[in-house]
Structures are given as C-alpha cells and as structure tokens.
Design an enzyme around this catalytic site. Structure first.
Site, PDB file in Angstrom:
ATOM      1  N   ALA A 113      33.813  35.115  30.044  1.00  0.00           N
ATOM      2  CA  ALA A 113      33.108  36.017  30.951  1.00  0.00           C
ATOM      3  C   ALA A 113      34.004  37.114  31.509  1.00  0.00           C
ATOM      4  O   ALA A 113      33.521  37.999  32.217  1.00  0.00           O
ATOM      5  CB  ALA A 113      32.489  35.217  32.107  1.00  0.00           C
TER       6      ALA A 113
ATOM      7  N   LEU B 114      36.342  37.101  33.892  1.00  0.00           N
ATOM      8  CA  LEU B 114      36.297  37.121  35.352  1.00  0.00           C
ATOM      9  C   LEU B 114      37.670  37.264  36.011  1.00  0.00           C
ATOM     10  O   LEU B 114      37.745  37.541  37.206  1.00  0.00           O
ATOM     11  CB  LEU B 114      35.633  35.830  35.862  1.00  0.00           C
TER      12      LEU B 114
ATOM     13  N   ASN C 178      43.965  39.733  34.087  1.00  0.00           N
ATOM     14  CA  ASN C 178      44.143  38.837  32.942  1.00  0.00           C
ATOM     15  C   ASN C 178      43.676  39.572  31.687  1.00  0.00           C
ATOM     16  O   ASN C 178      42.471  39.668  31.415  1.00  0.00           O
ATOM     17  CB  ASN C 178      43.340  37.553  33.171  1.00  0.00           C
TER      18      ASN C 178
ATOM     19  N   ALA D 173      43.940  39.001  28.374  1.00  0.00           N
ATOM     20  CA  ALA D 173      43.249  38.235  27.336  1.00  0.00           C
ATOM     21  C   ALA D 173      41.805  37.965  27.737  1.00  0.00           C
ATOM     22  O   ALA D 173      40.879  38.069  26.907  1.00  0.00           O
ATOM     23  CB  ALA D 173      43.979  36.921  27.083  1.00  0.00           C
ATOM     24  N   SER D 174      41.586  37.638  28.986  1.00  0.00           N
ATOM     25  CA  SER D 174      40.242  37.367  29.474  1.00  0.00           C
ATOM     26  C   SER D 174      39.330  38.577  29.297  1.00  0.00           C
ATOM     27  O   SER D 174      38.188  38.460  28.840  1.00  0.00           O
ATOM     28  CB  SER D 174      40.294  36.951  30.948  1.00  0.00           C
TER      29      SER D 174
ATOM     30  N   HIS E 167      35.042  33.239  41.258  1.00  0.00           N
ATOM     31  CA  HIS E 167      34.819  32.047  40.445  1.00  0.00           C
ATOM     32  C   HIS E 167      35.873  30.981  40.698  1.00  0.00           C
ATOM     33  O   HIS E 167      35.568  29.784  40.636  1.00  0.00           O
ATOM     34  CB  HIS E 167      34.783  32.414  38.962  1.00  0.00           C
TER      35      HIS E 167
ATOM     36  N   GLU F 141      48.030  31.078  44.708  1.00  0.00           N
ATOM     37  CA  GLU F 141      47.578  30.693  43.372  1.00  0.00           C
ATOM     38  C   GLU F 141      48.229  29.409  42.879  1.00  0.00           C
ATOM     39  O   GLU F 141      48.217  29.109  41.684  1.00  0.00           O
ATOM     40  CB  GLU F 141      47.860  31.839  42.394  1.00  0.00           C
TER      41      GLU F 141
ATOM     42  N   ARG G 202      48.400  38.550  42.910  1.00  0.00           N
ATOM     43  CA  ARG G 202      47.541  37.544  43.530  1.00  0.00           C
ATOM     44  C   ARG G 202      48.243  36.689  44.576  1.00  0.00           C
ATOM     45  O   ARG G 202      47.591  36.111  45.441  1.00  0.00           O
ATOM     46  CB  ARG G 202      46.973  36.614  42.453  1.00  0.00           C
TER      47      ARG G 202
ATOM     48  N   HIS H 119      50.222  35.666  36.814  1.00  0.00           N
ATOM     49  CA  HIS H 119      50.945  34.557  37.431  1.00  0.00           C
ATOM     50  C   HIS H 119      52.367  34.532  36.887  1.00  0.00           C
ATOM     51  O   HIS H 119      52.608  34.900  35.725  1.00  0.00           O
ATOM     52  CB  HIS H 119      50.284  33.201  37.120  1.00  0.00           C
TER      53      HIS H 119
ATOM     54  N   CYS I   7      49.305  26.547  31.732  1.00  0.00           N
ATOM     55  CA  CYS I   7      48.171  26.771  32.636  1.00  0.00           C
ATOM     56  C   CYS I   7      47.302  25.531  32.763  1.00  0.00           C
ATOM     57  O   CYS I   7      46.661  25.310  33.792  1.00  0.00           O
ATOM     58  CB  CYS I   7      47.316  27.934  32.136  1.00  0.00           C
TER      59      CYS I   7
END
Length: 440
Positions: free
Chosen positions: A19, A21, A25, A27-28, A137, A174, A216, A252, A369
């Site tokens: 998604a 989100l 990130n 890759a996301s 999320h 985080e 973050r 991160h 992760c």
C-alpha cells in the site's frame, strides 16, 4: 552469569500487501499497488526463523494483529456494523482501508526498545513500546503491540514494561530500529547507541535539504527511553543520522548500520559526525568496540538501500561463529557480495547465510526489520510465556496454519472484500489456539 540473545520475529499476517504507507520508505513506494503474495511472504518469514533455529540461535515469534482494524475506522466517524464501516471507508477514503488492513506489525524491530538487565540500574529487563507516530498505520498498532509484549514477558520480577512515549512529532520513537547495544553475553554492562534524525533543542532535521524525507526518530525520545530504562549516562552514545542517508531512503538506522556484540557494521554516511560517533563508542567501551566502516567507493549509499546489506542480522550460532543473515539480493549484487567477502577475510564475520525475504523486502523490510532482539539470562528465559518459543513443533503447526488460512495473492482492491475480513478472523482464532492466548 551467561545470557543469550533471542530473536522475536513478527509472523507475517494474512493481509500482507503493498500500500506504500511508509514515509521515506523507497521500496514501499516503488511497489505501491503491486499484487502481493501473503502465503509466500509468511512462509519466507517462517523459513528465516527456521534458519536461525537450525543455527542454534534462540528464536521466538510475535503474532500478527487482527485485521481489519475496525476501531481505527470508527475513530474517523464511520458507523454501522463492521461490514458497513469497511464499505463506507472504502467509498470515502480508501487509504484508511489500507491503514486498517496493514500487516506492518511484522517488522518487530519497531515494536519496542528493549534493554537487558545487565545495563539497567535496577537489574531488570526494560521494555518501551515505540509510539510510531510517523505513520497512521503503525501508530494504530501500538496498543496491541504493548499488550502482546506484556503477555510474552509477564513476570514483573524480571521485566519492567513502560508505556509508549507521548504521541507527538517532537517525541517520535521508532523502537529498536534506531537502537543498538554493544557488549558480551554476560552480566557486564554494555554500551547503548541511540540514533536520531531530529535534535532535541533545535528540532533540526537530518534530511532537511534536497529531496527531504522527514526523519522519524527524535533525540528527545531516545533520551527519554534511556532514562526510563535506568541506563548509566556514561555508557550511552547519541548519534545523528546523516542527511544524505535519510534522503536516500534510510528511514531507520538499521537500514544503514547493524551491531553485534562488540562490532558495528555501517556505511560511511550513516552518521552526521561519524568520527565523533566512532570516537565516543570507543571511549565509552575502553576501546572494545570495533568499527567496520564501508566506504562509498565499495558500496554506494543507493546500493546499500537497494540491497539492504546493513539490514542483515548478525548472530552468534551454537558453534560460537559470527554469522551474517543476509537478504538474497546481497548474493546476486556484486558490490554487496564483495563487501561480505571482505568482512569474512577480515574475520569480522565467520560465515554468511542468505535468506529469501523478498516479499517483505519489497515493502522495505529486510531480515533485521523482522526481528526484535532481547538479551536474557537463564532465569529470564524461563519467565517467557512458552507458547511464543519457536521449535520444530511450532514450525510445523505454523506452516500448516499458513497453508490453510492465507491467500496466494492479494490485490489492493481485495482489502475491502468482506470475505477477506472473515478469513482473517478465522485465521486469528486458529492462531490463538496454537499460541495459547487470545488474539481476537
């Protein structure tokens, strides 16, 4: 007193999807809207756990959370029964459906910061769930994560659970993704490294120029966690992320650095003032910490993010070997494979195991992760709730559970399908029986 490092891996849930989100990130966002493969993803994660278990590394699991998160949707004013709430949210705000169906709790490096009893003034293991305020999320899963951690580590004699820090941008936390601990596996105090992207006093951000991704983790949050965990100030180092790293997609620190025992593996652009960070680490450890610094010439920053080399796990196996658990892409990419070979030649590691976690990796989460590290004494190990401990029996049960309850594929449009919610509900009921706790 001997201790062992346990890996608590997040079991990838039935709603694993792409998604996009995660802010910052890459890759996301690159894989936004792709069809995902939940069954394959979960089996990949399970096989990684099995690899660690085979090596003799203590391994445990953390469960996925119930989905959809209807309570989240109701908090935005949607009414009716669960099916009506999901349908209304899908009509008016599909991105909320994506958040409510997110499987991101699988990345347990963000679940909490955990410090061992050897480092704490009160001699207890301290656990602070991350508030994860950078993404809706992730923030929505914090309460459930805290509840699970209290069930996994229930004994108040050995474990102290703190509430998440107040939810604000200034206190963004985080978890272990921005925290490392150096030391041997004994009862001697270790050294803690907290990495942040936002300074406490100035609120200045590491990624404040160029293609600016917002960091973050804040220094204010890191210092608060250190205080809560009763850490000795003279054994804690605070480091700021390099702005180039943040802007390259290092959301991160564990995307650009990994620590194990007395060694730090990192890219030369991991930290803003790397020479000071290295000097501080050596000073507080009386020269015991070894820095394995990878240059831009050997591995570019973009290659580091693409291959997730530094998101590998480094573990000590049953033969007392230092083993790198690296994503498969590191084996097929010349630059990362050459770096790993140089680490073996320099005796920084003894061996490498490549694992296939491509489904997770395409969402921006590599091997590290997927796990939360917890250093435990023998007495503390005995206090873990037994249903979470990974062994051959649990592996067989979980594999059968995945095969029975997971879809082969999941498209973005499927997230609002009422039958998917029903499938997930049945899956969580079954998993509750396997793990011996109420997950519904």
């Amino acid at each position: 007193m001997s201790t062992r490092e346990w890996n608590f891996d997040g079991l990838i849930g039935p709603t694993h999807n792409y998604a996009g989100l995660g802010p910052g990130n890459i890759a996301s966002h690159q894989n936004l809207g792709r069809v995902s493969h939940p069954r394959q993803a979960a089996l990949q994660g399970l096989k990684k756990m099995s690899t660690l278990h085979r090596l003799g590394v203590p391994q445990a699991v953390l469960p996925p959370q119930p989905r959809p998160n209807v309570a989240l949707l109701r908090s935005f004013g949607f009414r009716g029964d669960d099916v009506q709430v999901v349908a209304a949210a899908q009509r008016e705000c599909p991105r909320l459906i994506a958040a409510a169906m997110s499987a991101s709790c699988m990345w347990t490096a963000n679940a909490a910061t955990v410090c061992p009893s050897a480092d704490a003034a009160d001699g207890k293991v301290h656990i602070t769930p991350a508030n994860l305020v950078a993404g809706l999320h992730r923030h929505a899963e914090v309460a459930a994560t805290a509840q699970v951690l209290r069930q996994v580590f229930p004994d108040e004699i050995h474990f102290t659970h703190h509430d998440p820090l107040p939810a604000s941008w200034q206190t963004g936390d985080e978890g272990a993704a921005n925290h490392s601990r150096f030391g041997e596996h004994d009862d001697s105090p270790g050294v803690q490294l907290f990495v942040h992207g936002v300074d406490s006093e100035t609120n200045a951000e590491s990624g404040a120029s160029g293609r600016s991704f917002r960091p973050r983790q804040t220094q204010l949050a890191s210092r608060a966690v250190a205080r809560l965990h009763t850490l000795s100030p003279d054994r804690v180092v605070y480091a700021r992320q390099h702005p180039d790293a943040v802007n390259a997609g290092v959301f991160h620190n564990d995307v650009i650095a990994v620590a194990h025992r007395q060694t730090l593996f990192c890219h030369q652009r991991a930290f803003s003032d790397r020479e000071k960070v290295y000097s501080d680490l050596r000073n507080v450890s009386d020269g015991q910490i070894r820095i394995v610094d990878v240059s831009e010439a050997d591995l570019t920053l973009d290659q580091a993010v693409q291959t997730y080399l530094f998101n590998s796990q480094v573990v000590t196996d049953a033969k007392d070997r230092t083993v790198l658990i690296a994503p498969r892409i590191c084996e097929t990419t010349d630059a990362s494979r050459n770096v790993i070979a140089s680490w073996i030649d320099a005796a920084a590691i003894d061996a490498v195991e490549y694992v296939d976690v491509d489904e997770s990796l395409d969402n921006g989460g590599g091997p590290a992760c997927l796990r939360l590290r917890v250093l435990l004494t023998e007495a503390q190990e005995q206090a873990i709730a037994p249903g979470f401990i990974f062994d051959e029996r649990l592996e067989t049960e979980l594999e059968s559970w995945i095969q029975s309850h997971y879809r082969d594929t999941l498209a973005p449009a499927d997230l609002a399908d009422p039958s998917l919610a029903a499938e997930v509900g049945r899956a969580m009921e079954s998993l509750s029986r396997i793990l011996g706790l109420d997950l519904c």
